[in-house]
Every structure is written in structure tokens, then in C-alpha cells.
Design a protein around this motif. Structure first.
Motif, PDB file in Angstrom:
ATOM      1  N   GLN A 261       0.805  -1.225   0.000  1.00 53.56           N
ATOM      2  CA  GLN A 261       0.000   0.000   0.000  1.00 53.56           C
ATOM      3  C   GLN A 261       0.837   1.273   0.000  1.00 53.56           C
ATOM      4  OE1 GLN A 261      -0.253  -2.528   2.202  1.00 53.56           O
ATOM      5  NE2 GLN A 261      -0.633  -1.802   4.306  1.00 53.56           N
ATOM      6  N   ASP A 262       2.159   1.131   0.168  1.00 49.99           N
ATOM      7  CA  ASP A 262       3.040   2.307   0.113  1.00 49.99           C
ATOM      8  C   ASP A 262       3.392   2.698  -1.320  1.00 49.99           C
ATOM      9  OD1 ASP A 262       3.281   2.499   2.925  1.00 49.99           O
ATOM     10  OD2 ASP A 262       4.828   0.946   2.926  1.00 49.99           O
ATOM     11  N   ILE A 263       3.108   1.852  -2.291  1.00 52.42           N
ATOM     12  CA  ILE A 263       3.593   2.070  -3.651  1.00 52.42           C
ATOM     13  C   ILE A 263       3.150   3.417  -4.240  1.00 52.42           C
ATOM     14  CG2 ILE A 263       3.396   1.232  -6.033  1.00 52.42           C
ATOM     15  CD1 ILE A 263       3.678  -1.591  -4.979  1.00 52.42           C
ATOM     16  N   PRO A 264       1.884   3.853  -4.071  1.00 49.56           N
ATOM     17  CA  PRO A 264       1.525   5.167  -4.644  1.00 49.56           C
ATOM     18  C   PRO A 264       2.390   6.311  -4.123  1.00 49.56           C
ATOM     19  CG  PRO A 264      -0.454   3.934  -4.099  1.00 49.56           C
ATOM     20  CD  PRO A 264       0.699   3.149  -3.548  1.00 49.56           C
ATOM     21  N   ARG A 265       2.710   6.301  -2.823  1.00 52.39           N
ATOM     22  CA  ARG A 265       3.569   7.357  -2.275  1.00 52.39           C
ATOM     23  C   ARG A 265       5.011   7.198  -2.749  1.00 52.39           C
ATOM     24  NH1 ARG A 265       2.184   7.081   4.023  1.00 52.39           N
ATOM     25  NH2 ARG A 265       1.851   4.894   3.477  1.00 52.39           N
ATOM     26  N   LEU A 266       5.437   5.959  -2.916  1.00 57.88           N
ATOM     27  CA  LEU A 266       6.789   5.729  -3.423  1.00 57.88           C
ATOM     28  C   LEU A 266       6.929   6.186  -4.874  1.00 57.88           C
ATOM     29  CD1 LEU A 266       7.447   2.177  -1.948  1.00 57.88           C
ATOM     30  CD2 LEU A 266       8.346   4.353  -1.103  1.00 57.88           C
ATOM     31  N   TRP A 274      13.813  11.126 -10.122  1.00 56.45           N
ATOM     32  CA  TRP A 274      14.391  10.537 -11.311  1.00 56.45           C
ATOM     33  C   TRP A 274      13.578  10.901 -12.543  1.00 56.45           C
ATOM     34  CZ3 TRP A 274      18.770   9.257  -9.410  1.00 56.45           C
ATOM     35  CH2 TRP A 274      18.876   8.671  -8.152  1.00 56.45           C
ATOM     36  N   SER A 275      14.197  10.769 -13.697  1.00 56.45           N
ATOM     37  CA  SER A 275      13.511  11.020 -14.956  1.00 56.45           C
ATOM     38  C   SER A 275      12.539   9.875 -15.258  1.00 56.45           C
ATOM     39  CB  SER A 275      14.520  11.154 -16.102  1.00 56.45           C
ATOM     40  OG  SER A 275      15.156   9.912 -16.337  1.00 56.45           O
ATOM     41  N   GLU A 276      11.739  10.055 -16.298  1.00 52.12           N
ATOM     42  CA  GLU A 276      10.738   9.054 -16.641  1.00 52.12           C
ATOM     43  C   GLU A 276      11.385   7.701 -16.928  1.00 52.12           C
ATOM     44  OE1 GLU A 276       6.942   7.774 -16.855  1.00 52.12           O
ATOM     45  OE2 GLU A 276       7.556   9.829 -16.412  1.00 52.12           O
ATOM     46  N   GLY A 277      12.521   7.701 -17.623  1.00 52.93           N
ATOM     47  CA  GLY A 277      13.188   6.448 -17.941  1.00 52.93           C
ATOM     48  C   GLY A 277      13.906   5.812 -16.767  1.00 52.93           C
ATOM     49  N   GLN A 278      14.243   6.614 -15.740  1.00 50.74           N
ATOM     50  CA  GLN A 278      14.987   6.096 -14.594  1.00 50.74           C
ATOM     51  C   GLN A 278      14.085   5.644 -13.458  1.00 50.74           C
ATOM     52  OE1 GLN A 278      17.273   9.679 -13.967  1.00 50.74           O
ATOM     53  NE2 GLN A 278      19.102   8.812 -14.911  1.00 50.74           N
ATOM     54  N   ALA A 279      12.913   6.254 -13.309  1.00 49.38           N
ATOM     55  CA  ALA A 279      12.032   5.966 -12.178  1.00 49.38           C
ATOM     56  C   ALA A 279      11.484   4.541 -12.277  1.00 49.38           C
ATOM     57  CB  ALA A 279      10.887   6.968 -12.131  1.00 49.38           C
ATOM     58  N   ALA A 280      11.419   3.870 -11.132  1.00 47.49           N
ATOM     59  CA  ALA A 280      10.866   2.517 -11.089  1.00 47.49           C
ATOM     60  C   ALA A 280       9.355   2.568 -11.262  1.00 47.49           C
ATOM     61  CB  ALA A 280      11.217   1.855  -9.763  1.00 47.49           C
ATOM     62  N   SER A 281       8.802   1.548 -11.893  1.00 46.76           N
ATOM     63  CA  SER A 281       7.361   1.454 -12.103  1.00 46.76           C
ATOM     64  C   SER A 281       6.705   0.796 -10.897  1.00 46.76           C
ATOM     65  CB  SER A 281       7.052   0.639 -13.356  1.00 46.76           C
ATOM     66  OG  SER A 281       7.467  -0.708 -13.175  1.00 46.76           O
ATOM     67  N   ALA A 282       5.392   0.869 -10.837  1.00 47.10           N
ATOM     68  CA  ALA A 282       4.655   0.215  -9.750  1.00 47.10           C
ATOM     69  C   ALA A 282       4.850  -1.295  -9.798  1.00 47.10           C
ATOM     70  CB  ALA A 282       3.170   0.576  -9.853  1.00 47.10           C
ATOM     71  N   ASP A 283       4.877  -1.874 -10.999  1.00 44.76           N
ATOM     72  CA  ASP A 283       5.078  -3.316 -11.122  1.00 44.76           C
ATOM     73  C   ASP A 283       6.452  -3.730 -10.615  1.00 44.76           C
ATOM     74  OD1 ASP A 283       2.581  -3.649 -12.169  1.00 44.76           O
ATOM     75  OD2 ASP A 283       3.237  -3.691 -14.267  1.00 44.76           O
ATOM     76  N   ALA A 284       7.484  -2.943 -10.951  1.00 45.58           N
ATOM     77  CA  ALA A 284       8.839  -3.271 -10.491  1.00 45.58           C
ATOM     78  C   ALA A 284       8.913  -3.225  -8.963  1.00 45.58           C
ATOM     79  CB  ALA A 284       9.844  -2.318 -11.110  1.00 45.58           C
ATOM     80  N   MET A 285       8.283  -2.225  -8.371  1.00 47.74           N
ATOM     81  CA  MET A 285       8.285  -2.145  -6.897  1.00 47.74           C
ATOM     82  C   MET A 285       7.544  -3.325  -6.285  1.00 47.74           C
ATOM     83  SD  MET A 285       7.655   1.868  -6.057  1.00 47.74           S
ATOM     84  CE  MET A 285       8.757   3.136  -6.663  1.00 47.74           C
ATOM     85  N   ALA A 307       6.425   9.962   1.458  1.00 43.57           N
ATOM     86  CA  ALA A 307       7.650   9.165   1.401  1.00 43.57           C
ATOM     87  C   ALA A 307       8.848  10.091   1.223  1.00 43.57           C
ATOM     88  CB  ALA A 307       7.577   8.161   0.257  1.00 43.57           C
ATOM     89  N   LEU A 308       9.830   9.988   2.124  1.00 37.89           N
ATOM     90  CA  LEU A 308      11.024  10.823   2.082  1.00 37.89           C
ATOM     91  C   LEU A 308      12.244  10.059   1.580  1.00 37.89           C
ATOM     92  CD1 LEU A 308      10.619  12.677   5.498  1.00 37.89           C
ATOM     93  CD2 LEU A 308       9.883  13.441   3.239  1.00 37.89           C
ATOM     94  N   ALA A 309      12.248   8.751   1.726  1.00 37.67           N
ATOM     95  CA  ALA A 309      13.377   7.939   1.260  1.00 37.67           C
ATOM     96  C   ALA A 309      12.918   6.492   1.121  1.00 37.67           C
ATOM     97  CB  ALA A 309      14.558   8.030   2.222  1.00 37.67           C
ATOM     98  N   SER A 310      13.510   5.780   0.186  1.00 34.48           N
ATOM     99  CA  SER A 310      13.230   4.354   0.024  1.00 34.48           C
ATOM    100  C   SER A 310      14.521   3.640  -0.352  1.00 34.48           C
ATOM    101  CB  SER A 310      12.171   4.108  -1.057  1.00 34.48           C
ATOM    102  OG  SER A 310      12.657   4.481  -2.341  1.00 34.48           O
ATOM    103  N   LEU A 311      14.620   2.376   0.064  1.00 44.07           N
ATOM    104  CA  LEU A 311      15.800   1.565  -0.218  1.00 44.07           C
ATOM    105  C   LEU A 311      15.335   0.148  -0.555  1.00 44.07           C
ATOM    106  CD1 LEU A 311      18.894   1.090  -0.212  1.00 44.07           C
ATOM    107  CD2 LEU A 311      18.700   0.576   2.229  1.00 44.07           C
ATOM    108  N   PHE A 312      15.712  -0.328  -1.730  1.00 43.87           N
ATOM    109  CA  PHE A 312      15.397  -1.686  -2.163  1.00 43.87           C
ATOM    110  C   PHE A 312      16.699  -2.467  -2.312  1.00 43.87           C
ATOM    111  CE2 PHE A 312      11.758   0.772  -3.610  1.00 43.87           C
ATOM    112  CZ  PHE A 312      10.681  -0.054  -3.303  1.00 43.87           C
ATOM    113  N   LEU A 313      16.784  -3.615  -1.642  1.00 43.98           N
ATOM    114  CA  LEU A 313      17.957  -4.472  -1.686  1.00 43.98           C
ATOM    115  C   LEU A 313      17.557  -5.878  -2.127  1.00 43.98           C
ATOM    116  CD1 LEU A 313      19.231  -3.375   1.808  1.00 43.98           C
ATOM    117  CD2 LEU A 313      20.490  -2.879  -0.276  1.00 43.98           C
TER     118      LEU A 313
END
Length: 484
Positions: A261-266, A274-285, A307-313
Motif C-alpha cells: 500500500q506504500d507504492i503510490p507514495r513511493l 528521477w527522470s521518466e526512464g529512470q524511475a521505477a514502475s509500480a510493477d517493479a516495486m 515518502a522521504l526515502a526508500s531503499l530496495f535491496l
């Protein structure tokens, strides 16, 4: 300020700020602003190019430049009206422009940034006094323009100082000398402009020597206390930069593992950074969350929920890391992340940082402090990152036959010469594992990418941490964040 920038029709009152001297003072500053603020804007933009990609300070610089350009437009119209009143505004402005051009040609980008930061500090000093009583508050167009301008100068002057601290690499003595130079330039030009205004009005019989002296003396007597306070604050530039302009702080932070449920804010955060080509999509998240729910973290504003920061590992083996040709290969989360080429399960102890997005340095620090206890408990040892090298294209222009490996691995004053690698170096990622062509599309990096590695502090004692309750490790979070 659209109404101010639309112009001031008609003949404005000549001595609009109570007295001739009070009006001359602000008119004199106005003549400096179009060329002076253009100098500051160029210096800030040139220096910001040395910031790592995605740094929150870059956004501050963009907003700063936007406000400065609005000031320029307003004061060009203000100065045009001074010319209509018969003052030598055009000649005085032209002289300032020539002086600014000489500074641009003579000084390097670091000296220009230091001079810009000093000018912004001085402008903020004057602006505070203007708002505290030097300006009339009668609703006139001139006073309204100046109150708007001074308010923004006070609010954003720290951006130049923070930028100087981040990339200026300026010694203390040189910074203070340039501050003294900026002070002398400002004082001399304001004095020259005031003298020109007085000469014009005296030549037309609007002012006499005695009335001019009474006006100046009256200003000094009326504002003697504020002038003394400003003199004391003028000396404050000798303090360390981190005291003069500390990083802006956000409100209460909430750091936790991410949920679907955080994806819309992320997504809002992604498209901010990030630019359109760099930003992650909802599906990728969603795929990242599904594959590694305990390695996806976020920091949120406790007041607004933004959302102020996110980290995906993700876990990664050494074999996978070296066989990956592109960043997309490293970041792929669909299946097999813990198997070697023969299909046998391998005990992954390393992580790959898929993405780090942030608009708040405090949020990043809080997120890392939250993660380290969990990393120690889980036995993670090292983190790998794929980094662009945004200084490579500029370096190749100077060294067309230069070796990319040499650029990436050569240290200058003990740190990498590339700004992004320098940023990660200061975060603990000091080992260059590989330099790969066509790693991801990024023109400033000539599509090269560098894989860097950092060791999780205290991770060599992994057997011990497995025996320690997680609650105890979290209690050590403050200490762990300082170790990092």
C-alpha cells in the motif's frame, strides 16, 4: 510576485522609503541585482554539476535558481524606472555587468562559488535588517517588491553555503579572504551608486548638501542599533560552514519495512527524484516487495505521511555479480538469486542495492540506522551498488585517449575524482569491484557503470550477533549509525 514583475505604471514616488538616503540605499542595491544574481546563478549551476545524482541539495539549487531569476526580472523593471526618473541607471548597470564578466573569466568555479556564497550571506544580513525596520511598510510597490525579495533571500541564503561545504573543497583562509573581497565590492558599489543618485538630484535642484547629510545622519541615528548588530553578525562568517547553514531538517520520521500500500507514495518520490526512464514502475516495486519483503525499507514524514526515502535491496552471490553485464541483470529479482550456475543453493551473505531514492538526508540516515541491526542479525556481510560516473564525459573531453579504468580508480586528495563515486566513498563504499560499459543509459557517464562495495560495520562478528536479541541490537542503533 506576478503583479510586481508586470511593472510599475506611472511615476513612482522618488523618495519612497521615508528619506532620500533610505530610498537611495535600496535603489543602489537594485542596480547590483540583475548582473550580480546572474553571477550567483551561474556559479551555483556550475558547482551543482559536481553533486552526485539524486542528492537533495540539487533540488534546493534548482529552487534557488528559480527564485533568483524571478528577482532579476523584477529588478530589471525597477531599474528601468530609475532610468526614467533621470538617474544614470543604465551606465551603472553596464559597469556592474563588465565587472561580473571579468570575475567570470578570472576565477575558477570553486572561487566563484565561494564568492557567490559570501554575497548571499551578505545579502541575507541586509535583508534581515530591511525586514526589521529599514523598509517602510506602507504598501507601496517598491516596499512590497523589496519585502518579497528580502524574505526569499533570508530563506534561501543557506543553499549556497551548503553547496560550498558539499563540493567547494575550499580552505578556511581562502573562504574568509573571498568573503572580505565580496564585502568590499558590495560596499564600494553601493557607495558609488548612492553618490550618483545624490549628484543627479542635486544637479536638478531636488536636494542640497545639507539635506543629504541630514538624511544620511538621520538614518544612522535611527538605525544605529541594527547597524551594530549587523556588524557583529558580519563577523559570524568566520564560523564553520556546518554552523552557518546546517542541513534542513524534516519533521518526525517514521522508518519501517515497505508494504504494497506504500507504492503510490513511493511513485511520487521516484518521479520527484528521477527522470521518466529512470524511475521505477509500480510493477517493479511490487516485484521487489514480493521477492524480498525484509530488504525493502522506507522513511516517511510523521506529519504528512509523504515518502522521504526508500531503499530496495536483494541478495546476490559473487558469481551473479560478476556475470551480470548490466544494472538490470544485477537488479533482476525474479528467481534464482541464491543459486549458482550449477543450480546448487549457495549461502548468500551479500546484498545488492537496487535503488536508493531520497529527498531528505535525515531520512537516509534514519533508514540506515534502522537497517543495520537487522543486517547484523541476518548475517549480511557486504553491500554492492551500481553507480554512474557523471564526471566521465567531461573528463573524456579533456583526456580523449584516457583510460576509463584509470579515471574510475585514480584518487585525488585521497578520494575518487568522480562526484558520484566520491559520494559513495564517504558513505563507506570504497572498493571498486568492476567498471562495465553499457551498464545503463546515462550520457554523462558515457553509459559506463561502476560496481562498488561497502562492508557492513561489525559484520565480521556475525556468529555473535545471531545470539543477541534483535531488540538489543536495535538499542545499539545510534552507535551503529555513527560507526557507518
Amino acid at each position: 510576485m506576478e503583479t510586481l514583475e508586470a511593472g510599475m505604471p506611472g511615476e513612482p514616488e522618488r523618495f519612497w522609503n521615508r528619506t532620500p538616503f533610505g530610498s537611495y540605499l535600496f535603489n543602489a542595491f537594485s542596480l547590483l541585482l540583475p548582473a550580480g544574481e546572474q553571477f550567483v546563478v551561474r556559479a551555483m549551476e556550475d558547482a551543482a554539476a559536481h553533486l552526485p545524482l539524486g542528492t537533495p541539495l540539487r533540488d534546493e539549487v534548482v529552487q534557488f535558481v528559480r527564485e533568483e531569476r524571478a528577482h532579476q526580472r523584477a529588478h530589471r523593471q525597477y531599474n528601468a524606472q530609475l532610468a526614467q526618473q533621470g538617474y544614470e541607471a543604465a551606465a551603472l548597470e553596464a559597469r556592474i555587468e563588465r565587472a561580473v564578466d571579468r570575475l567570470d573569466c578570472t576565477l575558477g568555479w570553486q572561487e566563484r562559488l565561494a564568492l557567490a556564497a559570501a554575497l548571499e550571506f551578505l545579502t541575507a544580513l541586509v535583508s534581515r535588517q530591511a525586514l526589521a525596520g529599514w523598509l517602510v511598510d506602507d504598501g507601496s510597490r517598491q516596499a512590497t517588491l523589496w519585502r518579497w525579495h528580502c524574505t526569499e533571500e533570508v530563506a534561501h541564503h543557506g543553499v549556497a553555503l551548503r553547496l560550498l561545504g558539499a563540493v567547494g573543497q575550499m580552505g578556511y583562509a581562502r573562504r574568509v579572504v573571498l568573503y572580505g573581497l565580496a564585502s568590499l565590492i558590495l560596499l564600494a558599489d553601493v557607495g558609488r551608486h548612492i553618490a550618483s543618485f545624490f549628484a543627479t538630484d542635486r544637479a536638478h535642484g531636488r536636494l542640497t548638501w545639507s539635506s543629504a547629510m541630514r538624511s544620511a545622519a538621520g538614518f544612522g541615528l535611527r538605525h544605529g542599533g541594527s547597524l551594530a548588530r549587523m556588524a557583529v553578525r558580519w563577523c559570524g562568517y568566520g564560523l564553520p560552514l556546518r554552523w552557518l547553514a546546517p542541513a534542513p531538517r524534516t519533521g518526525r520520521l517514521v522508518v519501517r519495512l515497505l508494504q504494497a500500500q506504500d507504492i503510490p507514495r513511493l511513485l511520487v518520490l521516484e518521479h520527484t527524484k528521477w527522470s521518466e526512464g529512470q524511475a521505477a514502475s509500480a510493477d517493479a516495486m511490487a516485484q521487489r516487495l514480493l521477492a524480498n519483503p525484509h530488504l525493502c525499507l522506507g522513511a516517511f514524514c510523521g506529519h504528512t505521511g509523504a515518502a522521504l526515502a526508500s531503499l530496495f535491496l536483494k541478495p546476490i552471490s559473487e558469481v551473479q555479480l560478476h556475470s551480470a553485464r548490466t544494472w538490470a541483470d544485477c537488479a533482476e529479482v525474479a528467481g534464482g538469486s541464491r543459486a549458482d550456475q550449477g543450480g546448487r543453493a549457495t549461502p548468500c551473505r551479500d546484498l545488492f542495492g537496487i535503488s536508493l531514492s531520497s529527498i531528505s538526508p535525515d531520512a537516509v540516515d534514519a533508514m540506515f540506522a534502522f537497517f543495520w541491526p537487522q543486517a547484523l542479525k541476518a548475517g549480511w556481510r557486504q553491500i554492492y551498488l551500481g553507480s554512474p560516473v557523471p564526471g566521465l564525459a567531461r573528463w573524456r573531453e579533456r583526456e580523449p585517449q584516457g583510460c576509463v579504468q584509470s579515471y574510475v580508480r585514480t584518487l585525488r586528495r585521497g578520494v575518487p575524482q568522480d562526484p558520484q563515486l566520491r559520494y559513495y566513498w564517504r558513505k563507506g563504499f570504497r572498493t571498486v569491484v568492476a567498471c562495465k560499459p553499457d551498464y545503463f543509459p546515462h550520457p554523462p557517464s558515457l553509459d559506463y557503470g561502476v560496481v562498488v562495495r561497502g562492508r557492513i560495520p561489525l559484520s565480521t562478528w556475525a556468529p555473535l550477533w545471531r545470539c543477541v536479541p534483535l531488540a538489543w541490537l536495535r538499542g545499539m542503533g545510534w552507535c551503529l549509525s555513527r560507526v557507518l
